[in-house]
Design a protein around this motif. Sequence first.
Motif, PDB file in Angstrom:
ATOM      1  N   VAL A  96       0.497  -1.563   0.361  1.00 38.24           N
ATOM      2  CA  VAL A  96       0.109  -0.023  -0.261  1.00 38.24           C
ATOM      3  C   VAL A  96       0.936   0.946  -0.169  1.00 38.24           C
ATOM      4  CG1 VAL A  96      -1.380   0.936   1.493  1.00 38.24           C
ATOM      5  CG2 VAL A  96      -2.448  -0.945   1.444  1.00 38.24           C
ATOM      6  N   ARG A  97       2.321   1.180  -0.002  1.00 39.90           N
ATOM      7  CA  ARG A  97       3.437   2.528   0.548  1.00 39.90           C
ATOM      8  C   ARG A  97       3.699   2.952  -0.866  1.00 39.90           C
ATOM      9  NH1 ARG A  97       4.235   4.181   5.307  1.00 39.90           N
ATOM     10  NH2 ARG A  97       6.598   5.113   5.096  1.00 39.90           N
ATOM     11  N   ASN A  98       2.944   2.358  -2.002  1.00 40.93           N
ATOM     12  CA  ASN A  98       3.519   2.831  -3.601  1.00 40.93           C
ATOM     13  C   ASN A  98       2.848   3.462  -3.654  1.00 40.93           C
ATOM     14  OD1 ASN A  98       5.885   1.203  -3.478  1.00 40.93           O
ATOM     15  ND2 ASN A  98       4.517  -0.214  -3.145  1.00 40.93           N
ATOM     16  N   ASN A  99       2.301   4.262  -5.026  1.00 39.94           N
ATOM     17  CA  ASN A  99       1.759   5.033  -5.918  1.00 39.94           C
ATOM     18  C   ASN A  99       0.701   4.266  -6.695  1.00 39.94           C
ATOM     19  OD1 ASN A  99       3.700   3.630  -7.751  1.00 39.94           O
ATOM     20  ND2 ASN A  99       4.815   5.816  -8.079  1.00 39.94           N
ATOM     21  N   PHE A 100       0.289   5.119  -6.921  1.00 43.75           N
ATOM     22  CA  PHE A 100      -1.381   4.752  -8.099  1.00 43.75           C
ATOM     23  C   PHE A 100      -0.862   3.107  -8.756  1.00 43.75           C
ATOM     24  CE2 PHE A 100      -4.315   7.639  -5.703  1.00 43.75           C
ATOM     25  CZ  PHE A 100      -5.256   6.547  -5.605  1.00 43.75           C
ATOM     26  N   GLY A 101       1.108   4.291  -9.528  1.00 41.81           N
ATOM     27  CA  GLY A 101       0.970   3.556 -11.399  1.00 41.81           C
ATOM     28  C   GLY A 101       1.329   2.061 -10.233  1.00 41.81           C
ATOM     29  N   THR A 102       2.030   1.840  -8.866  1.00 38.20           N
ATOM     30  CA  THR A 102       2.630   0.456  -8.789  1.00 38.20           C
ATOM     31  C   THR A 102       1.175  -0.497  -8.420  1.00 38.20           C
ATOM     32  OG1 THR A 102       4.623   1.478  -8.039  1.00 38.20           O
ATOM     33  CG2 THR A 102       4.025  -0.664  -6.641  1.00 38.20           C
ATOM     34  N   PHE A 103       0.406   0.553  -7.424  1.00 41.86           N
ATOM     35  CA  PHE A 103      -1.307  -0.517  -7.458  1.00 41.86           C
ATOM     36  C   PHE A 103      -1.333  -0.804  -8.462  1.00 41.86           C
ATOM     37  CE2 PHE A 103      -5.444   0.160  -7.186  1.00 41.86           C
ATOM     38  CZ  PHE A 103      -5.602  -0.775  -5.622  1.00 41.86           C
ATOM     39  N   ALA A 104      -1.751  -0.061  -9.138  1.00 39.88           N
ATOM     40  CA  ALA A 104      -2.116  -0.566 -11.006  1.00 39.88           C
ATOM     41  C   ALA A 104      -1.176  -1.990 -11.207  1.00 39.88           C
ATOM     42  CB  ALA A 104      -2.542   0.761 -11.820  1.00 39.88           C
ATOM     43  N   ARG A 105      -0.113  -1.967 -11.400  1.00 39.27           N
ATOM     44  CA  ARG A 105       0.946  -2.760 -12.183  1.00 39.27           C
ATOM     45  C   ARG A 105       0.591  -4.298 -11.140  1.00 39.27           C
ATOM     46  NH1 ARG A 105       4.028   1.583 -13.065  1.00 39.27           N
ATOM     47  NH2 ARG A 105       5.426   1.368 -11.701  1.00 39.27           N
ATOM     48  N   ILE A 106      -0.045  -3.732  -9.898  1.00 35.35           N
ATOM     49  CA  ILE A 106      -0.162  -5.268  -8.765  1.00 35.35           C
ATOM     50  C   ILE A 106      -0.813  -5.749  -9.017  1.00 35.35           C
ATOM     51  CG2 ILE A 106      -0.638  -5.670  -6.132  1.00 35.35           C
ATOM     52  CD1 ILE A 106       1.298  -3.843  -5.240  1.00 35.35           C
ATOM     53  N   HIS A 107      -2.227  -5.165  -9.232  1.00 32.40           N
ATOM     54  CA  HIS A 107      -3.255  -5.690 -10.381  1.00 32.40           C
ATOM     55  C   HIS A 107      -2.760  -6.263 -11.395  1.00 32.40           C
ATOM     56  CE1 HIS A 107      -4.879  -3.818  -5.950  1.00 32.40           C
ATOM     57  NE2 HIS A 107      -5.476  -4.751  -6.728  1.00 32.40           N
ATOM     58  N   GLU A 108      -2.300  -5.685 -12.255  1.00 35.38           N
ATOM     59  CA  GLU A 108      -2.037  -6.102 -13.583  1.00 35.38           C
ATOM     60  C   GLU A 108      -1.567  -7.670 -13.628  1.00 35.38           C
ATOM     61  OE1 GLU A 108      -0.428  -3.806 -17.938  1.00 35.38           O
ATOM     62  OE2 GLU A 108      -0.512  -3.864 -15.852  1.00 35.38           O
ATOM     63  N   PHE A 109      -0.220  -7.177 -12.783  1.00 28.92           N
ATOM     64  CA  PHE A 109       0.785  -8.690 -12.980  1.00 28.92           C
ATOM     65  C   PHE A 109      -0.009 -10.034 -11.512  1.00 28.92           C
ATOM     66  CE2 PHE A 109       3.555 -11.264 -10.084  1.00 28.92           C
ATOM     67  CZ  PHE A 109       4.869 -11.546 -10.766  1.00 28.92           C
ATOM     68  N   TYR A 110      -0.993  -9.536 -11.321  1.00 30.54           N
ATOM     69  CA  TYR A 110      -1.369 -11.552 -10.308  1.00 30.54           C
ATOM     70  C   TYR A 110      -2.552 -11.444 -11.026  1.00 30.54           C
ATOM     71  CZ  TYR A 110       1.523 -10.985  -6.376  1.00 30.54           C
ATOM     72  OH  TYR A 110       2.848 -10.596  -5.418  1.00 30.54           O
ATOM     73  N   LEU A 111      -2.514 -10.633 -11.991  1.00 28.68           N
ATOM     74  CA  LEU A 111      -4.411 -11.552 -12.743  1.00 28.68           C
ATOM     75  C   LEU A 111      -4.443 -12.760 -13.196  1.00 28.68           C
ATOM     76  CD1 LEU A 111      -7.512 -10.867 -13.265  1.00 28.68           C
ATOM     77  CD2 LEU A 111      -6.591  -9.354 -15.408  1.00 28.68           C
ATOM     78  N   PRO A 112      -3.071 -12.781 -14.534  1.00 25.23           N
ATOM     79  CA  PRO A 112      -3.458 -14.266 -14.545  1.00 25.23           C
ATOM     80  C   PRO A 112      -2.790 -15.238 -13.344  1.00 25.23           C
ATOM     81  CG  PRO A 112      -1.768 -12.296 -15.803  1.00 25.23           C
ATOM     82  CD  PRO A 112      -2.236 -11.871 -14.834  1.00 25.23           C
ATOM     83  N   PHE A 113      -3.110 -14.967 -12.856  1.00 24.10           N
ATOM     84  CA  PHE A 113      -2.560 -16.317 -11.717  1.00 24.10           C
ATOM     85  C   PHE A 113      -3.455 -16.715 -10.433  1.00 24.10           C
ATOM     86  CE2 PHE A 113       1.870 -14.051 -12.202  1.00 24.10           C
ATOM     87  CZ  PHE A 113       2.940 -15.490 -12.597  1.00 24.10           C
ATOM     88  N   ILE A 114      -4.404 -15.618 -10.721  1.00 22.26           N
ATOM     89  CA  ILE A 114      -5.465 -16.046 -10.525  1.00 22.26           C
ATOM     90  C   ILE A 114      -6.080 -16.400 -11.108  1.00 22.26           C
ATOM     91  CG2 ILE A 114      -7.691 -14.946  -8.960  1.00 22.26           C
ATOM     92  CD1 ILE A 114      -6.147 -12.490  -7.844  1.00 22.26           C
ATOM     93  N   LEU A 115      -6.612 -15.807 -12.510  1.00 23.45           N
ATOM     94  CA  LEU A 115      -7.709 -16.267 -13.379  1.00 23.45           C
ATOM     95  C   LEU A 115      -7.353 -17.069 -14.111  1.00 23.45           C
ATOM     96  CD1 LEU A 115     -10.557 -15.120 -14.422  1.00 23.45           C
ATOM     97  CD2 LEU A 115      -8.650 -13.914 -16.585  1.00 23.45           C
ATOM     98  N   ILE A 116      -6.247 -17.733 -14.579  1.00 22.27           N
ATOM     99  CA  ILE A 116      -6.217 -19.145 -16.051  1.00 22.27           C
ATOM    100  C   ILE A 116      -6.545 -20.124 -14.670  1.00 22.27           C
ATOM    101  CG2 ILE A 116      -3.984 -19.417 -17.365  1.00 22.27           C
ATOM    102  CD1 ILE A 116      -3.381 -17.315 -17.827  1.00 22.27           C
TER     103      ILE A 116
END
Length: 240
Positions: free
Chosen positions: A6-26
Amino acid sequence: LAALGVRNNFGTFARIHEFYLPFILIPGLIIFFLSLKDARLIYLLPVWGNSLSQVGNAALMTAGFLQGFVVLGMIIPFLKTSGKMGRAVAAGIVIAGMCFLLSVVASLGFFGSGETSRLMWPTLELAKVTTIPGNIMERLDVAFIAVWVTAVYTTLVSTYFIVTVGLSQIFYLEDHRAFTFPMLPILYAVALSPPNVDVLYRIITLTTLYGLVITIAHPLLLLAVDLMQAGWRSSRRMRG
């Protein structure tokens, strides 16, 4: 771990979700589709159940679980192209809704309504009895728990991040990180307060339903205020 994220900015916050999405969905989709090969169509009938009131209550609960999209409303002012938010929200609702639908169909199709109602976590039990063809893995519950933990982490980061950003806006602070670690003991206390799983699920049910009322009422209130302001401005121009 979530507090550090959480101690990151909005850009890092978005990239965290973008990175983990395939590992959750697939992996989740693989588990669900593998379990469908042993499903029985008779267990899914009748499609609408025996009572429309029960369908309505279940629909409200499911809608309550989609309240995480409120997070996107907080992010809109920080987007470079906010016009694409509508398509992003629609895509997210479709993906989340399909995941809910697949989990329900797979669980009911395999266990039936009677057995499913007696299980604490039907989807986890479904992963235990699902196998990959060729006996590569006899049980997929380990993979499912990994997916579940990842999904919980991203959900926690989202709500945690928005809470700290909201508090920083309330107190007119430029940096939301000031609230990151002070919120940590509060979150731990709330998480440890339910004495057992039964009480936890009762709290989840109540907060989900009451939260859904707030989620629906708040945008309607903002819309009403905006329409009143537009009417007031229009009347002033006519008088002028």
